[in-house]
Structure formats: C-alpha cells, structure tokens
Write a protein that holds these residues in place. Structure first.
Motif, PDB file in Angstrom:
ATOM      1  N   THR A 242       2.744   8.592  -7.036  1.00 43.45           N
ATOM      2  CA  THR A 242       3.065  10.017  -6.969  1.00 43.45           C
ATOM      3  C   THR A 242       3.976  10.425  -8.120  1.00 43.45           C
ATOM      4  O   THR A 242       3.805  11.497  -8.721  1.00 43.45           O
ATOM      5  CB  THR A 242       3.741  10.343  -5.621  1.00 43.45           C
TER       6      THR A 242
ATOM      7  N   PRO B 105      -4.507   3.389  -6.155  1.00 41.87           N
ATOM      8  CA  PRO B 105      -3.859   4.595  -6.707  1.00 41.87           C
ATOM      9  C   PRO B 105      -3.355   4.420  -8.132  1.00 41.87           C
ATOM     10  O   PRO B 105      -3.351   5.379  -8.916  1.00 41.87           O
ATOM     11  CB  PRO B 105      -2.706   4.851  -5.722  1.00 41.87           C
TER      12      PRO B 105
ATOM     13  N   ARG C 197       1.752   3.996  -3.224  1.00 39.80           N
ATOM     14  CA  ARG C 197       1.567   5.438  -3.034  1.00 39.80           C
ATOM     15  C   ARG C 197       2.810   6.207  -3.512  1.00 39.80           C
ATOM     16  O   ARG C 197       2.700   7.240  -4.179  1.00 39.80           O
ATOM     17  CB  ARG C 197       1.278   5.734  -1.562  1.00 39.80           C
TER      18      ARG C 197
ATOM     19  N   GLU D 243      -4.758  -2.146  -2.417  1.00 45.08           N
ATOM     20  CA  GLU D 243      -3.522  -1.361  -2.455  1.00 45.08           C
ATOM     21  C   GLU D 243      -3.183  -0.868  -3.862  1.00 45.08           C
ATOM     22  O   GLU D 243      -2.373   0.048  -4.024  1.00 45.08           O
ATOM     23  CB  GLU D 243      -2.341  -2.161  -1.880  1.00 45.08           C
TER      24      GLU D 243
ATOM     25  N   LYS E 159       0.834  -1.206   0.000  1.00 43.00           N
ATOM     26  CA  LYS E 159       0.000   0.000   0.000  1.00 43.00           C
ATOM     27  C   LYS E 159       0.866   1.253   0.000  1.00 43.00           C
ATOM     28  O   LYS E 159       0.650   2.188  -0.790  1.00 43.00           O
ATOM     29  CB  LYS E 159      -0.921  -0.010   1.222  1.00 43.00           C
ATOM     30  N   ASP E 160       1.867   1.300   0.866  1.00 43.07           N
ATOM     31  CA  ASP E 160       2.762   2.456   0.918  1.00 43.07           C
ATOM     32  C   ASP E 160       3.642   2.535  -0.324  1.00 43.07           C
ATOM     33  O   ASP E 160       3.950   3.634  -0.822  1.00 43.07           O
ATOM     34  CB  ASP E 160       3.633   2.392   2.177  1.00 43.07           C
TER      35      ASP E 160
END
Length: 294
Positions: free
Chosen positions: A206, A231, A202, A228, A198-199
């Motif tokens: 970005t 994004p 992200r 996850e 998940k992180d």
C-alpha cells in the motif's frame, strides 16, 4: 606493556557507545589499535582478511544492497564492514540488525575503508538475547538503512502482527544515481508463517504503490512464486529480469538453504546488473544491484 587486541577493541567499542559527535575519535582509536596490534588470530575481533590493501574511497552511486546480517551469529563486525566495502554500495539495507552492530559497522567502514555513511534505524523490539546490553537497557533490533547521501522523511512501521517475532519496515528518501528515491527496507515473518506475511505484504505494498519511483530491499522469507508476494509483483519487478513468480523464471538463491528470500524490488527504476555475493559471515548472501534511476 603489551597491548592486546581485546584492549583495543574494548576501547574502540567504548568510543562508539559514547560517540556524541566524536566519530573522528572513534576512527582514530580504531586505526591506532590496528597499528599497535596488527591482525589477530582467526575468529578474533580483528582479522587479516578484514582489511583491504588499499582503502575504498568512493561509493558506487547507483548501487544498492540488501543483506540479512544473521542474528544471533558470532561474526566480526570488521569482517562485515570489509565485505560491504568490497562492493561500496550507495545504499545498504540490513535486516536482523542490532543498533550497536550497525554503529560499529558504520564506523569501521569509515575508519578502515574511507566510506562515510549516514544511518537510520528501524528498531522493532528491544531484545537482550538478540542484541545484548544491560538487562534494563537491551539493544535495539530490526532494520537499518545506510546511505552515502543524507536521508529524510524517515518512517518506521511495525506490522500489525509480526508472527512469532515483531517485524516491520523502514522507509527513507535519499539519493541513488543522482536522483531522489524512496527506499524501503523490510523483514517479513519467518518461514512457514505465510498467513502473517500475507498481511505484512499488503501493508507494505500500500505504501510502495504511492511512489512513482521506489526501491524495496529486504528479506521476505518467501520464494518468488509464494502467493503472499503477489501484491509486490503487481507493483514492482525484481532486479533480476529472469526472476519472477512464473514457474519458468530462474531466480538465483540467496540463502544457505538454496532458496531466494532476499529481494531488490524496483518500481519506476530499471536494473542494469546485479550480483549475489556468497559470504561465510551470514546464512543469507549479499545481493546488490546497479540501477538506472533516470
């Protein structure tokens, strides 16, 4: 004196490691070995199925590929090169890649198939168990991108937390279909490590969001409807128009355990066609896509 396959392969590998601008010598040694010893028995470094009847001469300029090589696996780099050459993509993203293996694959592609690639590495760890080498000089492990066109603006980023093993992404600018494109290649945390992925997504998303036109290759270790990945789905589409996070989507599996973990995400680029290529040389299948970059 009889020349053995092992002797030729060891000679060729030494040439690879001492390249320093001598890639023509590497190719010459490889071809000389083939002429001297011919194909070896199954499981050897040289195999009959590794060598095409006619060498491929050109890449497909709008084709990209992602492939997790499988590591550690007892697989011939000649066989890996032959599988790649059969489809001759413009750009290849490799995961679980040892730098030495990538070097050899690149040289075999040129020597036996007439395909010339530039290479960039996204090493995330130096690991003797994964990639061999001397204990004080273990091999680099991570991602790699091969491109028939030169690559610029390389960025190699480790995720803040890789989970059980360091993970990251490699990004370059290169040419696909005659247009400049930003290409990302990533390998996310292992299965059942959703909180780390998940992180990681992200962080990756970005950077992808900053691009008008991007290709994101990789092993995401997650099925399409995994939360996850949200994004990425918000920014890009899969090369397969039928594959999306909705339960009604149909996504062809890309692994031996019949899950789709491997993706060609597209942002500002249209897919033309794609194919999942079954292979006995990895626990992940090869996935390639032909693109309309215009």
């Amino acid at each position: 004196m009889e020349t053995s396959v092992a002797t030729c392969v060891h000679t060729e590998e030494a040439a690879v490691l001492k390249r320093g601008g001598s890639r023509l010598l590497v190719c010459a040694v490889a071809l000389a070995c083939l002429a001297l010893v011919g194909p070896s028995a199954p499981g050897g470094a040289l195999s009959g199925r590794s060598l095409p009847v006619e060498a491929v001469k050109d890449v497909v300029p709008n084709r990209v590929m992602t492939w997790n090589l499988c590591n550690p696996c007892d697989v011939s780099n000649l066989d890996r090169a032959a599988e790649i050459a059969a489809h001759a993509p413009q750009v290849i993203g490799m995961q679980e890649a040892c730098a030495r293996d990538v070097d050899r694959i690149r040289d075999y592609l040129e020597a036996f198939h007439g395909l010339v690639y530039h290479v960039e590495y996204g090493t995330v760890l130096e690991n003797w168990g994964r990639c061999g080498g001397a204990p004080w000089n273990p091999g680099g492990f991570g991602q790699a991108i091969l491109s028939a066109a030169p690559m610029t603006d390389r960025v190699n980023t480790e995720y803040p937390d890789g989970g059980s093993e360091d993970r990251g992404y490699l990004a370059v600018t290169t040419e696909v279909g005659g247009r400049s494109v930003r290409v990302f290649n990533t390998h996310l945390a292992q299965r059942r490590q959703e909180e780390f992925r998940k992180d990681q997504v992200r962080v990756l998303a970005t950077e992808v969001a900053r691009q008008d036109r991007a290709i994101v290759l990789g092993d995401f270790n997650a099925v399409p409807d995994a939360p996850e990945l949200d994004p990425m789905w918000a920014l890009a589409t899969d090369t397969d128009p039928q594959c999306h996070p909705s339960p009604v989507g149909t996504c062809e599996p890309t692994t031996d355990w019949q899950s789709k973990f491997d993706y060609v995400f597209l942002r500002g680029i249209a897919p033309v066609e794609h194919r999942v290529v079954r292979t006995e040389h990895s626990d992940h299948d090869m996935l390639y896509s032909d693109l309309d970059v215009t």
